[in-house]
Design a protein around this motif. Structure first.
Motif, PDB file in Angstrom:
ATOM      1  N   LYS A 142       6.931  -4.980  14.309  1.00 14.43           N
ATOM      2  CA  LYS A 142       7.720  -5.788  15.243  1.00 14.43           C
ATOM      3  C   LYS A 142       6.836  -6.825  15.927  1.00 14.43           C
ATOM      4  CE  LYS A 142      10.977  -2.043  16.224  1.00 14.43           C
ATOM      5  NZ  LYS A 142      11.556  -1.153  17.272  1.00 14.43           N
ATOM      6  N   ASN A 143       7.424  -8.006  16.204  1.00 14.12           N
ATOM      7  CA  ASN A 143       6.676  -9.052  16.889  1.00 14.12           C
ATOM      8  C   ASN A 143       6.396  -8.628  18.334  1.00 14.12           C
ATOM      9  OD1 ASN A 143       6.714 -10.772  14.650  1.00 14.12           O
ATOM     10  ND2 ASN A 143       8.685 -11.656  15.225  1.00 14.12           N
ATOM     11  N   ALA A 144       5.160  -8.852  18.786  1.00 11.39           N
ATOM     12  CA  ALA A 144       4.763  -8.478  20.142  1.00 11.39           C
ATOM     13  C   ALA A 144       3.540  -9.282  20.536  1.00 11.39           C
ATOM     14  CB  ALA A 144       4.461  -6.986  20.234  1.00 11.39           C
ATOM     15  N   SER A 145       3.507  -9.732  21.779  1.00 13.14           N
ATOM     16  CA  SER A 145       2.369 -10.531  22.239  1.00 13.14           C
ATOM     17  C   SER A 145       1.076  -9.717  22.212  1.00 13.14           C
ATOM     18  CB  SER A 145       2.623 -11.050  23.660  1.00 13.14           C
ATOM     19  OG  SER A 145       2.822  -9.967  24.564  1.00 13.14           O
ATOM     20  N   ALA A 146       1.169  -8.399  22.443  1.00  8.72           N
ATOM     21  CA  ALA A 146      -0.029  -7.550  22.438  1.00  8.72           C
ATOM     22  C   ALA A 146      -0.571  -7.337  21.033  1.00  8.72           C
ATOM     23  CB  ALA A 146       0.275  -6.206  23.087  1.00  8.72           C
ATOM     24  N   GLY A 147       0.283  -7.472  20.031  1.00  4.85           N
ATOM     25  CA  GLY A 147      -0.146  -7.266  18.664  1.00  4.85           C
ATOM     26  C   GLY A 147      -0.714  -5.873  18.449  1.00  4.85           C
ATOM     27  N   SER A 148      -1.747  -5.788  17.614  1.00  7.48           N
ATOM     28  CA  SER A 148      -2.391  -4.514  17.302  1.00  7.48           C
ATOM     29  C   SER A 148      -3.905  -4.685  17.341  1.00  7.48           C
ATOM     30  CB  SER A 148      -1.983  -4.020  15.909  1.00  7.48           C
ATOM     31  OG  SER A 148      -0.590  -3.813  15.820  1.00  7.48           O
ATOM     32  N   ILE A 149      -4.608  -3.568  17.389  1.00  2.00           N
ATOM     33  CA  ILE A 149      -6.057  -3.573  17.202  1.00  2.00           C
ATOM     34  C   ILE A 149      -6.294  -3.572  15.689  1.00  2.00           C
ATOM     35  CG2 ILE A 149      -8.208  -2.355  17.636  1.00  2.00           C
ATOM     36  CD1 ILE A 149      -6.836  -3.290  20.196  1.00  2.00           C
ATOM     37  N   PHE A 150      -7.091  -4.526  15.192  1.00  2.00           N
ATOM     38  CA  PHE A 150      -7.255  -4.582  13.732  1.00  2.00           C
ATOM     39  C   PHE A 150      -8.673  -4.977  13.348  1.00  2.00           C
ATOM     40  CE2 PHE A 150      -5.823  -8.777  15.060  1.00  2.00           C
ATOM     41  CZ  PHE A 150      -6.617  -9.661  14.340  1.00  2.00           C
ATOM     42  N   LEU A 151      -9.058  -4.531  12.155  1.00  4.15           N
ATOM     43  CA  LEU A 151     -10.378  -4.808  11.599  1.00  4.15           C
ATOM     44  C   LEU A 151     -10.367  -6.151  10.874  1.00  4.15           C
ATOM     45  CD1 LEU A 151     -13.261  -3.629  10.936  1.00  4.15           C
ATOM     46  CD2 LEU A 151     -12.241  -2.756   8.815  1.00  4.15           C
ATOM     47  N   ASP A 152     -11.460  -6.879  10.995  1.00  6.66           N
ATOM     48  CA  ASP A 152     -11.573  -8.185  10.340  1.00  6.66           C
ATOM     49  C   ASP A 152     -11.252  -8.080   8.854  1.00  6.66           C
ATOM     50  OD1 ASP A 152     -13.155 -10.424   8.883  1.00  6.66           O
ATOM     51  OD2 ASP A 152     -13.229 -11.044  10.983  1.00  6.66           O
ATOM     52  N   GLY A 153     -10.512  -9.057   8.359  1.00  6.91           N
ATOM     53  CA  GLY A 153     -10.100  -9.044   6.957  1.00  6.91           C
ATOM     54  C   GLY A 153     -11.256  -9.134   5.988  1.00  6.91           C
ATOM     55  N   GLY A 154     -12.430  -9.618   6.448  1.00  7.47           N
ATOM     56  CA  GLY A 154     -13.594  -9.718   5.579  1.00  7.47           C
ATOM     57  C   GLY A 154     -14.368  -8.427   5.447  1.00  7.47           C
ATOM     58  N   ASN A 155     -14.048  -7.442   6.268  1.00  5.94           N
ATOM     59  CA  ASN A 155     -14.699  -6.133   6.196  1.00  5.94           C
ATOM     60  C   ASN A 155     -14.031  -5.254   5.147  1.00  5.94           C
ATOM     61  OD1 ASN A 155     -15.294  -6.315   9.656  1.00  5.94           O
ATOM     62  ND2 ASN A 155     -16.900  -5.934   8.165  1.00  5.94           N
ATOM     63  N   THR A 156     -14.736  -4.197   4.732  1.00  6.17           N
ATOM     64  CA  THR A 156     -14.111  -3.158   3.923  1.00  6.17           C
ATOM     65  C   THR A 156     -13.585  -2.098   4.895  1.00  6.17           C
ATOM     66  OG1 THR A 156     -16.277  -2.090   3.692  1.00  6.17           O
ATOM     67  CG2 THR A 156     -15.557  -3.521   1.906  1.00  6.17           C
ATOM     68  N   PRO A 157     -12.447  -1.487   4.588  1.00  8.38           N
ATOM     69  CA  PRO A 157     -11.780  -0.606   5.564  1.00  8.38           C
ATOM     70  C   PRO A 157     -12.353   0.806   5.677  1.00  8.38           C
ATOM     71  CG  PRO A 157     -10.452  -0.780   3.582  1.00  8.38           C
ATOM     72  CD  PRO A 157     -11.610  -1.711   3.390  1.00  8.38           C
ATOM     73  N   ASP A 158     -13.672   0.952   5.519  1.00  8.68           N
ATOM     74  CA  ASP A 158     -14.281   2.280   5.664  1.00  8.68           C
ATOM     75  C   ASP A 158     -15.352   2.302   6.755  1.00  8.68           C
ATOM     76  OD1 ASP A 158     -16.231   0.782   4.463  1.00  8.68           O
ATOM     77  OD2 ASP A 158     -16.464   2.059   2.698  1.00  8.68           O
ATOM     78  N   PHE A 159     -15.521   1.177   7.459  1.00  2.00           N
ATOM     79  CA  PHE A 159     -16.486   1.044   8.556  1.00  2.00           C
ATOM     80  C   PHE A 159     -17.931   1.219   8.103  1.00  2.00           C
ATOM     81  CE2 PHE A 159     -12.494   2.780  10.304  1.00  2.00           C
ATOM     82  CZ  PHE A 159     -12.128   1.702  11.115  1.00  2.00           C
ATOM     83  N   GLU A 160     -18.192   0.975   6.819  1.00  2.00           N
ATOM     84  CA  GLU A 160     -19.543   1.142   6.296  1.00  2.00           C
ATOM     85  C   GLU A 160     -20.273  -0.176   6.100  1.00  2.00           C
ATOM     86  OE1 GLU A 160     -21.341   3.865   5.988  1.00  2.00           O
ATOM     87  OE2 GLU A 160     -19.670   4.953   6.874  1.00  2.00           O
ATOM     88  N   ASP A 161     -19.669  -1.299   6.456  1.00  2.09           N
ATOM     89  CA  ASP A 161     -20.379  -2.577   6.399  1.00  2.09           C
ATOM     90  C   ASP A 161     -21.468  -2.602   7.470  1.00  2.09           C
ATOM     91  OD1 ASP A 161     -18.857  -3.618   4.320  1.00  2.09           O
ATOM     92  OD2 ASP A 161     -17.341  -4.427   5.678  1.00  2.09           O
ATOM     93  N   SER A 162     -22.449  -3.477   7.277  1.00  2.00           N
ATOM     94  CA  SER A 162     -23.500  -3.606   8.282  1.00  2.00           C
ATOM     95  C   SER A 162     -22.915  -3.963   9.639  1.00  2.00           C
ATOM     96  CB  SER A 162     -24.510  -4.689   7.853  1.00  2.00           C
ATOM     97  OG  SER A 162     -25.173  -4.315   6.680  1.00  2.00           O
ATOM     98  N   ARG A 163     -21.941  -4.856   9.629  1.00  2.00           N
ATOM     99  CA  ARG A 163     -21.266  -5.229  10.869  1.00  2.00           C
ATOM    100  C   ARG A 163     -19.763  -5.240  10.655  1.00  2.00           C
ATOM    101  NH1 ARG A 163     -20.414 -10.917  14.027  1.00  2.00           N
ATOM    102  NH2 ARG A 163     -20.317 -10.097  16.149  1.00  2.00           N
ATOM    103  N   ASN A 164     -19.046  -4.509  11.495  1.00  2.00           N
ATOM    104  CA  ASN A 164     -17.595  -4.480  11.476  1.00  2.00           C
ATOM    105  C   ASN A 164     -17.087  -5.140  12.753  1.00  2.00           C
ATOM    106  OD1 ASN A 164     -16.915  -2.359   9.132  1.00  2.00           O
ATOM    107  ND2 ASN A 164     -18.688  -1.643  10.275  1.00  2.00           N
ATOM    108  N   VAL A 165     -16.155  -6.076  12.618  1.00  2.00           N
ATOM    109  CA  VAL A 165     -15.590  -6.766  13.776  1.00  2.00           C
ATOM    110  C   VAL A 165     -14.148  -6.306  13.977  1.00  2.00           C
ATOM    111  CG1 VAL A 165     -14.977  -8.994  14.804  1.00  2.00           C
ATOM    112  CG2 VAL A 165     -17.083  -8.767  13.481  1.00  2.00           C
ATOM    113  N   ILE A 166     -13.854  -5.823  15.176  1.00  2.00           N
ATOM    114  CA  ILE A 166     -12.521  -5.313  15.504  1.00  2.00           C
ATOM    115  C   ILE A 166     -11.922  -6.178  16.607  1.00  2.00           C
ATOM    116  CG2 ILE A 166     -11.209  -3.336  16.356  1.00  2.00           C
ATOM    117  CD1 ILE A 166     -13.362  -1.525  15.170  1.00  2.00           C
TER     118      ILE A 166
END
Length: 319
Positions: free
Chosen positions: A164-188
């Protein structure tokens, strides 16, 4: 003479008519302004109500998610550590003395270990939205949200976990990261909301000098594991400094130099050492118009989650 008097009367009557028309035009103009003002007030009120309702809906959603999918410490300890041993209330003590013969001593509550503070039911949560890849939880602050991943930085910018559309949106991981948090740097990413929800409390690192002392640690939970991070730097940047959002580092020296940059720009020298082989997470939010806040943390511990059900299954296999 009569002709002159008639002309004067006609002119006077004409002037009265013009004056009356002027009054009517003034009343119409006045009424129009009043109606326009009422309309503008109503429109503004509707807009304010819409924003309030939007924020309220997001707050309620995340409250429900925490209630439905997150286990508190007492349930975590029960589900993983099993039942403890010891004497209950009126049990026997040495010498045949009953425990009820002495007043109960007040014991200080034990501090919950960091790796048993919460658990998340990812199986059920992923059934609600398979884009959920983790959960961020601050150990000493009311920041507790699911982390989503879509492979881009647009889908969940103004959209909830339920789509659903919402101004608060969601907490999300940068699209350039892999979704396992094992990159050298993860941006949230997360929005800086006026009601201090989402990443709205990150501003306190910049605004309150002592805030960092009691808010150094947060966790990221994923299926089967919980990672603990310690904040080592925080500062704001211009919105145009896009290189501060980068997540792609190939040579080890390149990442080591970038860590040095994060440390050198920090508002506070935390003294925390970070190496080129460490895993870094950056929490990023808007601060003021044209500026962004970066809170950078290094992984300092991890814990593999083993539930009581898994332990029982392992015991059955051994037997």
């Amino acid at each position: 003479m009569k002709g002159g008097q008639g002309t004067r009367r006609e002119k006077a009557m004409q002037a009265e008519k013009e004056a009356e028309k002027g009054k009517k035009r003034s009343r119409w103009l006045y009424d129009g302004i009043i109606l326009l003002g009422i309309g503008l007030l109503g429109f503004a009120g509707f807009g304010l109500y819409g924003r309030y309702a939007d924020r309220a809906a997001s707050e309620q959603l995340y409250k429900v998610l925490n209630e439905q999918y997150v286990l508190p410490p007492e349930q975590v300890l029960t589900g993983e550590a099993g039942s403890g041993s010891g004497t209950e209330g009126g049990g026997s003590l040495p010498g045949g003395v009953s425990g009820g013969d002495f007043p109960a001593e007040e014991e200080e509550p034990e501090e919950t270990p960091w790796n048993h503070m919460i658990r998340v039911n990812f199986k059920s949560l992923k059934e609600r939205n398979p884009d959920v890849i983790g959960w961020i939880f601050f150990e000493n602050e009311s920041i507790s949200y699911p982390i989503l991943y879509s492979g881009d930085n647009v889908r969940y910018l103004r959209r909830t976990l339920d789509g659903k559309n919402a101004s608060a949106g969601s907490i999300f991981l940068d699209g350039g990261n892999t979704p396992d948090f094992e990159d050298s740097r993860n941006v949230i990413y997360g929005h800086n909301m006026k009601n201090r929800s989402m990443f709205g409390k990150l501003k306190y690192y910049l605004q309150e000098k002592e805030y960092y002392e009691d808010h150094q640690y947060f966790q990221i939970l994923s299926e089967g594991v919980v990672y603990r991070y310690r904040i080592f730097s925080y500062f704001d940047v211009e919105e145009t400094e896009t290189e501060m959002c980068r997540v792609d580092f190939t040579p080890e020296k390149e990442f080591s130099d970038f860590i040095g940059l994060l440390q050198s720009r920090s508002v506070r020298d935390t003294g925390i050492e970070v190496g080129q082989n460490d895993k870094v997470v950056t929490l990023l939010t808007c601060y003021t118009p044209g500026k962004r806040t970066l809170v950078n943390a290094v992984r300092v511990d991890s814990y593999e989650i083993e539930t009581m059900q898994q332990k029982q299954e392992e015991q059955e296999v051994v037997q």
